[in-house]
Scaffold this active site. Structure first.
Site, PDB file in Angstrom:
ATOM      1  N   ASP A  98      -4.058  49.331-105.820  1.00 38.08           N
ATOM      2  CA  ASP A  98      -4.022  49.304-104.363  1.00 38.08           C
ATOM      3  C   ASP A  98      -4.046  47.888-103.811  1.00 38.08           C
ATOM      4  OD1 ASP A  98      -4.041  50.779-101.865  1.00 38.08           O
ATOM      5  OD2 ASP A  98      -6.085  50.043-101.600  1.00 38.08           O
ATOM      6  N   ARG A  99      -4.478  46.912-104.615  1.00 43.93           N
ATOM      7  CA  ARG A  99      -4.540  45.524-104.140  1.00 43.93           C
ATOM      8  C   ARG A  99      -3.172  44.860-104.099  1.00 43.93           C
ATOM      9  NH1 ARG A  99      -8.758  44.348-101.048  1.00 43.93           N
ATOM     10  NH2 ARG A  99     -10.651  45.277-101.912  1.00 43.93           N
ATOM     11  N   MET A 156      -6.412  52.997 -95.026  1.00 42.30           N
ATOM     12  CA  MET A 156      -5.542  52.398 -94.014  1.00 42.30           C
ATOM     13  C   MET A 156      -4.790  51.177 -94.521  1.00 42.30           C
ATOM     14  SD  MET A 156      -5.780  54.289 -91.369  1.00 42.30           S
ATOM     15  CE  MET A 156      -4.914  53.199 -90.244  1.00 42.30           C
ATOM     16  N   ARG A 157      -5.025  50.783 -95.779  1.00 44.82           N
ATOM     17  CA  ARG A 157      -4.345  49.581 -96.271  1.00 44.82           C
ATOM     18  C   ARG A 157      -2.833  49.776 -96.291  1.00 44.82           C
ATOM     19  NH1 ARG A 157      -7.295  48.396-100.512  1.00 44.82           N
ATOM     20  NH2 ARG A 157      -8.440  46.698 -99.529  1.00 44.82           N
ATOM     21  N   ALA A 158      -2.371  50.982 -96.579  1.00 50.80           N
ATOM     22  CA  ALA A 158      -0.930  51.220 -96.628  1.00 50.80           C
ATOM     23  C   ALA A 158      -0.281  50.979 -95.268  1.00 50.80           C
ATOM     24  CB  ALA A 158      -0.663  52.646 -97.100  1.00 50.80           C
TER      25      ALA A 158
END
Length: 721
Positions: free
Chosen positions: A193-194, A274-276
Site C-alpha cells: 500500500d505504500r 483513503m490512501r487510494a
C-alpha cells in the site's frame, strides 16, 4: 563510472515509463512498484530515471541533503546557517536485499558511545536517499525487519536510530521504487500500500520487436558512450518536459467532477482506506500536467485508476492482480466531464531514432531489463486470467485398487500404469488452519512459523560477537568489563571498555520454513467431492504458508511416476495455480512420491542449509504401484513406501500426514505411513483450526523421540500418532 542506458531508448513498456515519469513530475504520487517476469527492462528503466530528474539544492557539507531554503532543524549536522548552498544531481540509492539494519538506517559507534559518551553517527542509505530515489530490486525478498523500517520512514518522513539510550533523528523523504518477480513471492499488504502506483510488465512475443531489443542492447554494449550520445537529444527533451510539467503542476485544477469520479471509482472497487483516493488525485493531476493541461479530465482519472488501484483492490492472496476495465468505464460514465475549453494536444513523447523497435525484453534478453524504443503493438502486460473451469467427469475408481485375483483386461503397460485420467476439479473453499511448526530452534530466514535465533525478537542471552557487533547486550558487556577496571587503571566515573568486553545479544523470534507438499493424485483420490476437499485442504495450508512467509514446493504422484510440479519457491500463488490444474487417475506410486521428496529436500539443503523443511503428505496411504524407484522387484509397493518413509525419518525431516481416507470402512494406512515418517496423522476435518488441538505438540514429540533414541523410534512414533 559506467554510462547508464538511456531512458528514452527503452523499447515499449509504455505504462512503466509513464508511471516513472509521473513520479518525476510529482514525487508526492508515492513511488512505483514494477511487477513482471525477469528480463523485461524493469531495473534498466528505473536506473535510467535518475538522469531525468532535476538537480537538487543542498546545504554544502551536509550529509543529510538539507535544502538551503528550508533546512531540517533537527539535522544531526545542523543547525545550518542561512545562505546559498550547492547543487548536485538527484541520487538514486539502491538497497540490497541482504542489507543489514545498520546499513539502512545508519550506525552508532558503540565503543565511543560507551567509553567517551559521544554520538558518533554514520548515516545509512535512508539518509543518502533523502530528496532522491530509494530503489529496491527484488523488493519482495526483503527481510521483514527492513520492511518495517521502510514503512516507518515512509510514513513519518524521518528515520530514527535508537541504541541503548542514544537517539538520532534525521529527515528521510524519498521516492520509493521497487521491482519484483511475482513468481518469487508476494509483498506484505502494508508495504504494498505504500507504493503509489503499480505496473505489470511482460516481454513482447513479437519476433520483430524482440529483434530490436537485441539490436539496441548489442549496440549499447559495443559503445555505451556513443549509444548514449545518439539518444542525448531525446533525453534532453524528456528532461525539459519534466521540468515544464513540474512548473505547471501547481496550476492544475482538480474539479469537483474529477473528485467525484475518483471517489466513486475507489468505492466501486472496494479499496481499503483513503490512501487510494489521495494517490489517484495526485496521479490524475500529474497526468494533466504531463499532457500540458491545467484541468483534469476523465481520461486522466481512468489512467490514474489503472495505475493506482490494481494492488489496492480487495482480493484473495492468490487472485491475479488487475482491474476490470469495463466496470471502471461504467463508473466513470456516471460522472461525465464538463466540456473544457479546447486545448492543443501536446506532441507525442519523443522516442528517438529507429522507432520501429520492439517492446523490451531486457538487455539482450538478459535477466535485468534492457533497451527499447516504441510502444508495443499489443498489450505487453497481459494477465492470463483465471483458469477456465473444466467440465466434470464421472468418478472412476483407482485402477490399482482391484483385488489381486481379479482379472484385468489386456492393455499396454504404460496405459495400465497411468489409468484413465480425470479432469481437474476445483478446490473447495479454504479454511483457517492451526499452525504446524518444525520442532527445535532454527537459524533460518525471518518468518512466522517455527522458533529460531533471529536478529530481531526477544532477548534470550548474550555471546561474543562474530564479526561486526549489531545488537549490544549492555548488562553482559558491563559484567564482562567490571572485573578488569582496577587492572586497567580506572580512576574516574567512566567505565573502561575494551573490544573484548563487548557482548552480542542473542534473540529468539520466528523463521520461515520450506513446506513441501506431496499430494496423491492417483485414481483412489479421484472421487470428485473427495478431491475437491483435498485441494481445499492443501489450498488452506498454502494460505497459511503465504501468511507465515514460507517457501513452498509441490510434488504430485500418480500412475508410475512422481513429478515435481513446482520447485521450492516463495511464490505461494504459483503453487495454488499448479494445484488448480492437477488431474487425477491411475495407480498409486507412493514410494516414488516419497523418494522424490527426499531428493528435493536433499538439494534444497545444499542450496539453503539454514531453512528447515516441513513435509506435508496428502494421501489415503494406499500404495499400488512401485513406480520408478530404480526397478526394484523384491518388495511390494507398500514395503517400498515404508522404506522410503523411514529414509525421510532418518534424515530428521519433520512430517505430517493428512489422511484423506473416507467412507465407513477405513484401512488406516495413512496412520501406518505417519508412523514410518515419525510424525502425526490428521484427517481432513482435523486440519481445521478448531479441531487441530495438539498437532504441533505431536510433531515435536515425534521428532524429539526420534532424535533422542533412533533405535526406539517406532514405539515412540506409535504413541505420538
Amino acid at each position: 563510472m559506467s554510462t547508464p542506458y538511456p531512458f528514452t531508448a527503452v523499447v515499449g513498456q509504455t505504462d512503466l515509463r509513464l508511471a516513472l515519469l509521473l513520479n518525476a513530475v510529482s514525487p508526492a504520487v508515492g513511488g512505483v512498484l514494477v511487477r513482471g517476469e525477469k528480463g523485461t527492462a524493469k531495473s534498466t528503466a528505473v536506473r535510467a530515471l535518475s538522469a531525468l530528474l532535476p538537480q537538487v539544492d543542498v546545504v554544502s557539507g551536509c550529509r543529510f541533503s538539507c535544502a538551503p531554503a528550508t533546512p531540517d532543524p533537527a539535522c544531526p549536522d545542523g543547525p545550518h546557517e542561512p545562505g546559498p548552498g550547492g547543487v548536485r544531481p538527484a541520487r538514486m540509492v539502491e538497497l540490497p536485499v541482504g542489507a543489514s539494519e545498520d546499513r539502512l538506517v545508519g550506525a552508532l559507534d558503540i565503543e565511543r558511545a560507551l567509553a567517551e559518551g559521544v554520538k558518533a553517527f554514520e548515516p545509512g542509505l535512508l539518509a543518502d536517499a533523502h530528496r532522491g530515489i530509494l530503489y529496491v530490486d527484488e523488493v519482495n525478498l526483503l527481510h521483514d525487519h527492513l520492511i518495517d523500517l521502510l514503512l516507518d520512514a515512509a510514513a513519518m518522513g524521518a528515520s530514527y536510530v535508537e541504541r541503548e539510550g542514544v537517539s538520532v533523528r534525521h529527515a528521510a523523504r524519498f521516492l520509493l521504487v521497487g521491482t519484483m518477480n511475482p513468481e518469487e513471492g508476494e509483498l506484505r499488504p502494508q508495504l504494498l500500500d505504500r507504493f503509489g502506483l503499480t505496473v505489470e510488465v511482460a516481454a513482447s512475443r513479437e519476433p520483430a520487436q524482440r529483434v530490436e531489443v537485441v539490436r539496441r542492447r548489442l549496440a549499447y554494449e559495443d559503445d555505451p558512450a556513443g549509444f548514449a550520445t545518439r539518444w542525448a537529444g531525446d533525453e534532453h527533451e524528456i528532461r525539459a518536459r519534466v521540468v515544464a510539467a513540474r512548473a505547471l503542476l501547481p496550476k492544475v485544477s482538480l474539479g469537483d467532477t474529477a473528485l467525484l469520479q475518483i471517489a466513486a471509482t475507489c468505492a466501486g472497487f472496494e479499496v481499503d482506506g483513503m490512501r487510494a483516493d489521495i494517490v489517484m488525485a495526485r496521479t490524475a493531476t500529474a497526468l494533466a500536467a504531463w499532457a500540458g493541461r491545467t484541468d483534469v479530465r476523465k481520461e486522466d482519472v481512468r489512467q490514474a485508476a489503472l495505475l493506482a488501484l490494481p494492488h489496492r483492490r480487495r482480493r484473495n492472496p492468490f487472485d491475479a492482480p488487475g482491474l476490470d476495465e469495463d466496470m471502471l468505464d461504467r463508473i466513470l460514465d456516471e460522472f461525465p466531464d464538463e466540456d473544457p475549453e479546447p486545448e492543443p494536444e501536446p506532441e507525442p513523447e519523443p522516442e528517438g531514432p529507429d522507432d520501429s523497435g520492439p517492446e523490451d525484453d531486457g538487455p539482450g534478453g538478459g535477466p535485468d531489463g534492457g533497451p527499447g524504443g516504441t510502444p508495443p503493438q499489443g498489450d505487453g502486460s497481459q494477465d492470463p486470467g483465471p483458469l477456465a473451469e473444466t467440465p466434470e467427469a464421472p468418478e472412476a475408481p483407482d485402477s490399482g485398487e482391484a483385488p489381486a485375483e481379479a482379472p484385468e483386461a489386456p492393455q499396454p503397460a504404460a496405459q495400465e500404469a497411468a489409468g484413465p485420467e480425470q479432469a481437474a476439479v476445483r478446490a473447495a473453499e479454504p479454511f483457517r488452519t492451526k499452525m504446524l511448526s518444525v520442532p527445535g530452534l532454527g537459524e533460518g530466514a525471518s518468518g512466522r512459523r517455527s522458533r529460531a535465533r533471529t536478529a530481531h525478537g526477544r532477548t534470550t542471552g548474550a555471546q561474543r560477537p562474530r564479526g561486526h557487533l549489531t545488537k549490544l547486550h549492555l548488562a553482559a558487556t558491563i559484567q564482562a568489563a567490571a572485573p578488569h577496571q582496577k587492572a586497567r587503571g580506572r580512576d574516574g566515573r567512566g567505565l573502561v571498555i575494551r573490544k573484548d568486553d563487548l557482548r552480542q545479544a542473542t534473540r529468539e523470534g520466528r523463521e520461515g520454513n520450506l513446506v513441501l507438499f506431496v499430494v496423491d493424485a492417483s485414481g483412489s483420490m479421484a472421487a470428485r467431492q473427495r478431491m475437491s476437499a483435498v485441494k481445499g485442504a492443501v489450498l488452506s495450508l498454502l494460505l497459511d504458508a503465504y501468511q507465515r512467509r514460507d517457501k513452498v514446493g509441490l510434488i504430485t504422484f500418480r500412475g508410475a511416476t512422481a513429478e515435481l510440479a513446482l520447485p521450492p519457491t516463495s511464490s505461494v500463488d504459483a503453487a495454488a495455480a499448479r494445484l488448480e490444474q492437477l488431474p487425477t487417475g491411475g495407480r498409486t506410486p507412493l514410494a516414488a512420491g516419497l523418494l522424490k521428496a527426499h531428493e528435493v529436500l536433499r538439494i534444497e539443503r545444499l542450496r539453503d542449509p539454514s531453512r528447515r523443511p516441513l513435509l506435508v503428505v496428502v494421501t489415503d496411504g494406499r500404495a499400488t504401484s512401485a513406480g520408478n524407484v530404480g526397478g526394484r522387484t523384491d518388495s511390494s509397493p507398500r514395503e517400498l513406501a515404508g522404506h522410503s518413509a523411514r529414509l525421510l525419518q532418518a534424515g530428521g525431516v519433520a512430517s505430517v500426514v493428512v489422511d484423506c481416507e473416507s467412507g465407513p470402512v477405513r484401512l488406516g494406512l495413512a496412520g501406518v505411513l505417519a508412523q514410518d515418517l515419525g510424525g502425526p496423522a490428521v484427517t481432513l476435518d482435523g486440519l481445521r483450526a478448531d479441531s487441530l488441538a495438539g498437532l504441533v505438540k505431536n510433531v515435536r514429540t515425534a521428532v524429539a523421540s526420534t532424535t533422542a533414541s533412533p533405535h526406539s523410534s517406532s514405539n515412540s512414533n506409535r504413541r505420538a500418532a
